[in-house]
Scaffold this motif. Structure first.
Motif, PDB file in Angstrom:
ATOM      1  N   GLN A 195       0.829  -1.193   0.000  1.00  0.00           N
ATOM      2  CA  GLN A 195       0.000   0.000   0.000  1.00  0.00           C
ATOM      3  C   GLN A 195       0.870   1.252   0.000  1.00  0.00           C
ATOM      4  OE1 GLN A 195      -2.834  -0.125   3.251  1.00  0.00           O
ATOM      5  NE2 GLN A 195      -3.030  -2.345   3.106  1.00  0.00           N
ATOM      6  N   GLU A 196       0.518   2.208  -0.854  1.00  0.00           N
ATOM      7  CA  GLU A 196       1.203   3.500  -0.791  1.00  0.00           C
ATOM      8  C   GLU A 196       0.787   4.180   0.509  1.00  0.00           C
ATOM      9  OE1 GLU A 196       1.988   7.549  -3.411  1.00  0.00           O
ATOM     10  OE2 GLU A 196       0.394   6.148  -3.987  1.00  0.00           O
ATOM     11  N   THR A 197       1.754   4.482   1.354  1.00  0.00           N
ATOM     12  CA  THR A 197       1.465   4.849   2.735  1.00  0.00           C
ATOM     13  C   THR A 197       2.119   6.176   3.102  1.00  0.00           C
ATOM     14  OG1 THR A 197       1.335   2.506   3.342  1.00  0.00           O
ATOM     15  CG2 THR A 197       1.622   4.073   5.135  1.00  0.00           C
ATOM     16  N   TYR A 198       1.359   7.023   3.761  1.00  0.00           N
ATOM     17  CA  TYR A 198       1.867   8.281   4.313  1.00  0.00           C
ATOM     18  C   TYR A 198       1.789   8.221   5.838  1.00  0.00           C
ATOM     19  CZ  TYR A 198       2.011  11.036  -0.031  1.00  0.00           C
ATOM     20  OH  TYR A 198       2.327  11.542  -1.269  1.00  0.00           O
ATOM     21  N   VAL A 199       2.793   8.766   6.507  1.00  0.00           N
ATOM     22  CA  VAL A 199       2.760   8.980   7.949  1.00  0.00           C
ATOM     23  C   VAL A 199       2.813  10.479   8.196  1.00  0.00           C
ATOM     24  CG1 VAL A 199       3.894   8.566  10.169  1.00  0.00           C
ATOM     25  CG2 VAL A 199       3.964   6.804   8.399  1.00  0.00           C
ATOM     26  N   ILE A 200       1.876  10.988   8.988  1.00  0.00           N
ATOM     27  CA  ILE A 200       1.847  12.406   9.341  1.00  0.00           C
ATOM     28  C   ILE A 200       2.212  12.532  10.813  1.00  0.00           C
ATOM     29  CG2 ILE A 200       0.463  14.509   9.410  1.00  0.00           C
ATOM     30  CD1 ILE A 200       0.869  13.365   6.613  1.00  0.00           C
ATOM     31  N   GLU A 201       3.262  13.279  11.109  1.00  0.00           N
ATOM     32  CA  GLU A 201       3.752  13.462  12.482  1.00  0.00           C
ATOM     33  C   GLU A 201       3.868  14.953  12.780  1.00  0.00           C
ATOM     34  OE1 GLU A 201       5.097  13.800  16.054  1.00  0.00           O
ATOM     35  OE2 GLU A 201       4.446  11.824  15.326  1.00  0.00           O
ATOM     36  N   ARG A 202       3.293  15.376  13.918  1.00  0.00           N
ATOM     37  CA  ARG A 202       3.277  16.809  14.221  1.00  0.00           C
ATOM     38  C   ARG A 202       4.615  17.347  14.696  1.00  0.00           C
ATOM     39  NH1 ARG A 202      -0.635  17.054  19.611  1.00  0.00           N
ATOM     40  NH2 ARG A 202       0.549  15.620  20.946  1.00  0.00           N
TER      41      ARG A 202
END
Length: 378
Positions: free
Chosen positions: A32-39
């Protein structure tokens, strides 16, 4: 209605701690094309970087709970993963010690629970056995867990991040999630901000592992009208480091106390000794080390001397704090991991994780596998 438009990412994970990264790696490796968003501006800056780095065996948790199941499975997977990926770890073993007959009875209950959970390598020790293993420790009875260990949590997170990026995934740092909505075409639309810039990204699957931020973010997630996300409470724990020598080779825990596992003795991979955490309930996220005019130090010394009577005066120095996100209030029994999928909140493709405290680090790979399975349920 299913969208005819391709999303920006098949999967998006909110939260770049060890659990979020483990979920992202599981998805990315599956194609799966995956994004991680971290603040934050680096991965694992909140809960994951402020733990004792212990790989737990699974002694304490209620039978059939997620904590029990995922800890035992996760521990096995984590040792294998660390060995395969050259992440530093040491299987030191842990002594849980009783300093009175009453505490010895508690050890019996821990042993019963551990065996039910599938921890089959523990053994009881008498005072002489304990002295042979750790001469400085004074206890009337002990429970030895040889499969407990420690791991380089930063090395682990770096390995998981590499798994993501090596499989066409992306980790986006310094980016806060503002809003999440479920569109009529069944895609999630996530509004996020980086500095003064605001952008939107769409995803088919959404995993929310925001740790300390779940109390704020949870109520903003899409949900069916009958579902209410759990509230979040914060328990801060202080750690003191031991100056001077390194008189111990294994982890040493007293019997558990309300809110945690007592003021335990842990080691890092260099053999340095630290003690903690205590439990201080707080209203907001604040990692300040509160010395309280020396009262906290005295309480630590008193607690430690119950099992290490020869702790030298002036040997402890303030080290760091960590905060546990809890779904139970002060005085209430500790609750299980709350991992909510479509059957809970009514939204296909969404998994939200609440109260992922200890043994979250140990369980991270098993949590990831469980979450991916949960996302497919309707």
């Amino acid at each position: 209605m299913t969208s005819s438009l391709a999303p920006d990412a098949e999967t998006l994970v909110i939260g770049g701690g060890v659990v979020g990264l483990a979920i992202a790696a599981e998805c990315a490796i599956a194609g799966q094309e995956t994004y991680v968003i971290e603040r934050n501006n680096a991965i694992g800056q909140e809960i994951s970087s402020r733990s004792s780095e212990v790989i737990h065996a699974g002694l304490y948790y209620p039978a059939q709970s997620l904590k029990a199941r995922l800890c035992v499975e996760g521990r096995q997977r984590l040792y294998a993963y660390a060995k395969d990926r050259n992440v530093a770890f040491r299987k030191l073993g842990k002594l849980v010690v009783a300093t009175s007959p009453t505490e010895a009875e508690t050890l019996n209950k821990i042993a019963e629970k551990a065996k039910i959970n599938g921890v089959d390598d523990i053994r009881f020790m008498d005072a002489a056995d304990i002295h042979a293993l750790e001469p400085e420790i004074a206890a009337v009875k002990g429970l030895f867990s040889p499969s407990t260990g420690i791991i380089d949590s930063h090395g682990l997170m770096q390995a998981l991040e590499t798994d993501v990026t090596d499989h066409r995934g992306t980790v986006v740092l310094g980016t806060a999630v503002r809003h999440v909505r479920r569109r009529p075409d069944d895609l999630f639309e996530i509004e996020m901000s980086t500095g003064c810039e605001i952008a939107n990204v769409t995803a088919r699957n959404l995993y929310v592992a925001a740790g300390l931020g779940m109390g704020e973010l949870g109520p903003r997630l899409p949900r069916a009208a009958a579902y209410t996300p759990p509230p979040l409470y914060f328990a801060r724990g202080h750690y003191f480091a031991l100056r001077g020598g390194r008189p111990f080779k294994r982890l040493v825990y007293p019997v558990p106390v309300e809110g945690g596992l007592g003021t335990h003795l842990t080691l890092d991979l260099e053999g340095n000794v630290r003690f903690g955490p205590d439990v201080q309930w707080i209203d907001r996220v604040d990692h300040a080390f509160e010395e309280d005019n020396g009262l906290r130090l005295r309480q630590f010394e008193q607690s430690i001397r119950r099992y290490w009577p020869s702790l030298p005066d002036g040997a402890l120095t303030p080290d760091y704090t960590g905060i546990r996100p809890k779904t139970s209030r002060q005085g209430e029994p500790a609750r299980d991991f709350e991992i909510h999928g479509p059957k809970d909140h009514g939204i296909p493709g969404l998994v939200a994780l609440y109260g992922i405290e200890s043994p979250g680090l140990t369980s991270c790979l098993a949590i990831a596998k469980y979450c991916v399975t949960l996302a497919r349920e309707c």
